[in-house]
Design an enzyme around this catalytic site. Structure first.
Site, PDB file in Angstrom:
ATOM      1  N   THR A  26     125.624  36.177  47.917  1.00  0.00           N
ATOM      2  CA  THR A  26     125.263  34.726  47.387  1.00  0.00           C
ATOM      3  C   THR A  26     126.331  33.444  48.145  1.00  0.00           C
ATOM      4  OG1 THR A  26     126.434  34.961  45.410  1.00  0.00           O
ATOM      5  CG2 THR A  26     123.844  36.005  45.991  1.00  0.00           C
ATOM      6  N   ASP A  27     126.074  32.120  47.413  1.00  0.00           N
ATOM      7  CA  ASP A  27     126.728  31.109  46.866  1.00  0.00           C
ATOM      8  C   ASP A  27     127.746  31.019  46.062  1.00  0.00           C
ATOM      9  OD1 ASP A  27     124.538  30.591  46.357  1.00  0.00           O
ATOM     10  OD2 ASP A  27     123.741  28.313  47.749  1.00  0.00           O
ATOM     11  N   LEU A  28     127.778  29.752  45.280  1.00  0.00           N
ATOM     12  CA  LEU A  28     128.426  29.514  44.417  1.00  0.00           C
ATOM     13  C   LEU A  28     127.213  29.205  43.244  1.00  0.00           C
ATOM     14  CD1 LEU A  28     130.943  27.209  44.733  1.00  0.00           C
ATOM     15  CD2 LEU A  28     131.229  29.521  44.287  1.00  0.00           C
ATOM     16  N   SER A  29     125.692  29.365  43.182  1.00  0.00           N
ATOM     17  CA  SER A  29     124.780  28.959  42.474  1.00  0.00           C
ATOM     18  C   SER A  29     124.214  30.134  42.466  1.00  0.00           C
ATOM     19  CB  SER A  29     123.692  28.129  43.097  1.00  0.00           C
ATOM     20  OG  SER A  29     123.166  28.563  44.399  1.00  0.00           O
TER      21      SER A  29
END
Length: 148
Positions: A26-29
């Protein structure tokens, strides 16, 4: 000889590969980073080939060649998130002497998260396209999806 390790399975002509979204995907979100869908699909294709009796490593080590992607058209439809259970559904849609086209969709339950049209070409160690091994063509033919 033992069967190859393969976490997926065939359901008729479709190959189903189950995976879970981990933090590293995943990304930061907390949403799956777009490039990771291609990784998920690659794992599913490799698993599908192993279950079909295709030994990519042996072909590579024997100097016959390997698959390389010529084209990947991907459409993102809905976000997958940390902790989601996904299924990559793959089906062979076209077979040619030196290439195979595979339709793949990443599903969360009944929701299509992403889908792609993949063209994989068999290439010699020189990088030039060459015919796939005849035994591979024989294994692919009964798996070829002929529907719409």
């Amino acid at each position: 000889m033992d069967a190859p390790f393969a976490p997926g399975r065939f359901a008729g002509l479709e190959h189903h590969f189950v995976l879970r979204v981990y933090f590293e995907d995943t990304d930061l979100s907390g949403v799956v980073y777009h490039a990771n869908y291609l990784r998920f699909m690659e794992r599913a294709r490799s698993d599908m080939l192993a279950l079909a009796g295709i030994d990519q490593r042996a072909a590579l080590e024997a100097g016959e060649g390997a698959y390389a992607l010529r084209e990947a058209n991907i459409r993102y439809r809905a976000p997958a998130r940390l902790g989601d259970e996904l299924v990559v559904v793959s089906r062979l849609v076209r077979l040619r002497p030196a290439a195979v086209d595979i339709h793949q969709r990443v599903m969360r339950d009944v929701t299509i998260v992403a889908e792609a049209e993949i063209e994989a070409v068999f290439v010699a160690p020189s990088g030039r396209p060459r015919r796939q091994p005849a035994a591979w063509m024989d294994r692919f033919t009964p798996l070829l999806f002929k529907g719409t």
